[in-house]
Motif scaffolding. Structure first.
Motif, short mmCIF file in Angstrom:
data_model
loop_
_atom_site.label_atom_id
_atom_site.label_comp_id
_atom_site.label_asym_id
_atom_site.label_seq_id
_atom_site.Cartn_x
_atom_site.Cartn_y
_atom_site.Cartn_z
N GLU A 136 -2.44 70.74 71.82
CA GLU A 136 -2.93 69.40 71.45
C GLU A 136 -3.79 68.68 72.30
O GLU A 136 -4.17 69.10 73.80
CB GLU A 136 -1.58 68.46 71.41
N ALA A 137 -4.66 67.78 72.01
CA ALA A 137 -5.76 67.15 72.62
C ALA A 137 -5.21 65.41 72.75
O ALA A 137 -4.98 64.90 71.79
CB ALA A 137 -7.13 67.02 72.07
N GLU A 138 -5.46 65.11 74.17
CA GLU A 138 -5.23 63.65 74.42
C GLU A 138 -6.19 62.62 73.38
O GLU A 138 -5.68 61.68 73.04
CB GLU A 138 -4.89 63.24 75.87
N GLN A 161 -10.92 67.86 71.10
CA GLN A 161 -10.48 68.63 70.15
C GLN A 161 -11.06 70.08 69.94
O GLN A 161 -10.57 71.03 69.65
CB GLN A 161 -10.61 67.97 68.73
N PRO A 162 -12.47 70.04 70.59
CA PRO A 162 -13.21 71.38 70.23
C PRO A 162 -12.84 72.11 71.22
O PRO A 162 -12.95 73.44 71.40
CB PRO A 162 -14.57 70.90 70.55
N GLY A 163 -11.68 71.82 72.43
CA GLY A 163 -11.41 72.61 73.32
C GLY A 163 -10.04 73.19 73.06
O GLY A 163 -9.59 74.17 73.85
N LEU A 164 -9.36 72.86 72.04
CA LEU A 164 -8.32 73.44 71.63
C LEU A 164 -8.28 75.15 71.42
O LEU A 164 -7.49 75.79 71.79
CB LEU A 164 -7.68 72.67 70.42
N GLN A 217 -13.20 60.59 85.74
CA GLN A 217 -12.38 61.32 84.87
C GLN A 217 -12.72 62.95 84.70
O GLN A 217 -13.89 63.20 84.53
CB GLN A 217 -12.24 60.67 83.59
N GLY A 218 -11.72 63.67 84.76
CA GLY A 218 -11.94 65.26 84.23
C GLY A 218 -10.71 65.58 83.55
O GLY A 218 -9.66 65.32 83.42
N VAL A 219 -11.27 66.72 82.84
CA VAL A 219 -10.54 67.19 81.76
C VAL A 219 -9.52 68.08 82.39
O VAL A 219 -10.15 69.15 83.38
CB VAL A 219 -11.40 68.02 80.60
N SER A 220 -8.22 68.35 82.19
CA SER A 220 -7.24 69.03 82.74
C SER A 220 -6.52 69.83 81.53
O SER A 220 -6.19 68.96 80.48
CB SER A 220 -6.25 68.46 83.66
N VAL A 221 -5.94 71.07 81.91
CA VAL A 221 -4.95 71.60 81.07
C VAL A 221 -3.54 71.13 81.60
O VAL A 221 -3.21 71.38 82.74
CB VAL A 221 -4.87 73.08 81.09
N ARG A 260 4.23 73.90 76.13
CA ARG A 260 3.67 72.90 75.42
C ARG A 260 2.31 72.65 76.20
O ARG A 260 2.18 71.87 76.95
CB ARG A 260 4.42 71.64 75.29
N PRO A 261 1.25 73.10 75.69
CA PRO A 261 -0.08 72.77 76.34
C PRO A 261 -0.82 71.93 75.60
O PRO A 261 -0.99 71.60 74.26
CB PRO A 261 -0.85 74.24 76.11
N ARG A 262 -1.52 71.26 76.32
CA ARG A 262 -2.43 69.88 76.03
C ARG A 262 -3.50 69.86 77.04
O ARG A 262 -3.49 70.27 78.14
CB ARG A 262 -1.70 68.54 76.26
N LEU A 263 -4.74 69.37 76.25
CA LEU A 263 -5.92 68.93 76.94
C LEU A 263 -6.07 67.34 77.22
O LEU A 263 -5.76 66.71 76.30
CB LEU A 263 -7.40 69.28 76.46
N ILE A 264 -5.85 66.94 78.63
CA ILE A 264 -5.50 65.55 78.76
C ILE A 264 -6.97 65.27 79.93
O ILE A 264 -7.38 66.20 80.46
CB ILE A 264 -4.43 65.22 79.47
#
Length: 237
Positions: free
Chosen positions: A48-50, A55-58, A174-178, A133-137
């Protein structure tokens, strides 16, 4: 003497650059956690994406998780999205919803109860040892010099219009994290880990504005690095 000092300084800079940034302090590994045996079966919930922009990173996130878990010797299955949506909605209904009906704020206790029940249900039906449960946040990254550090990662700040010059940054961005949450088949929290992936904003010195990167997920290596960091307790021997 001056030449020697310059060489020594360069060596010191290289040594400092090679030190890996610290893993986040809010990583959690259960005291009694033990890596599953080789060949163990792990079920992954659909990533899921925060934010919609993530979303393109999923797709690369899903691919990297599957690849790295398989490389570590595990059998991996990804829960079908429609099936997941159905059973998650059922568990959310049982706890009375995971958002406050008045304020719209998340109800963390209810969310946790629903997630535990989901893990128990998936574990019982699939015999999986772990449910992921993986997410991009988005996470806070500390700017330092020409780069930023967060969640075990260090990236250079993307900058447009430098024309061969250099620039230094300070403060936070802000950085994107898994984010990876792993629960056992009985619903106990085994892991909650983070891995820094990408800096989503670039500094445009021409327009003097920050811009969301159009190439954010073009480099699979960034997601790969983040997945490796988040999976560390699970795959590192």
């Amino acid at each position: 003497m001056n030449q020697l000092l310059i060489i020594l300084s360069a060596l010191l800079l290289v040594a400092c650059a090679s030190v890996a940034p610290a893993l986040p302090s809010d990583n959690h590994v259960a005291v009694n956690f033990q890596r599953p045996d080789a060949g163990a079966f792990i079920v992954m919930l659909p990533p899921e994406a925060e934010l919609p922009e993530l979303q393109p990173g999923l797709a690369p996130l899903k691919a990297q998780l599957h690849k790295q878990l398989r490389a570590a010797g595990y059998r991996v299955a990804i829960l079908d999205e429609s099936n997941y949506a159905t059973i998650w909605a059922q568990e959310v209904q049982v706890v009375g919803g995971i958002y406050d009906p008045v304020t719209g704020n998340p109800r963390e206790t209810e969310f946790s109860r629903a997630l535990v029940a989901l893990a128990q249900r998936v574990g019982a039906e699939t015999k999986a040892v772990l449910i992921l449960r993986p997410r991009l946040i988005m996470r806070t990254a500390k700017l330092t010099g020409a780069g930023a550090v967060w969640d075990g990662q260090q990236r250079r700040v993307p900058t447009l219009g430098l024309d061969g010059g250099s620039i230094r940054y300070d403060g936070n961005t802000q950085g994107v994290s898994v984010q990876l949450i792993a629960l056992t088949s009985n619903g106990a929290l085994a892991l909650r880990t983070y891995g820094g992936a990408s800096l989503p904003w670039r500094a445009n010195l021409i327009t003097k504005q920050n811009e969301f990167r159009p190439d954010l997920f073009d480099n699979d290596g960034e997601v790969s690095d983040a997945v490796a960091l988040a999976l560390g307790p699970l795959v590192s021997k």
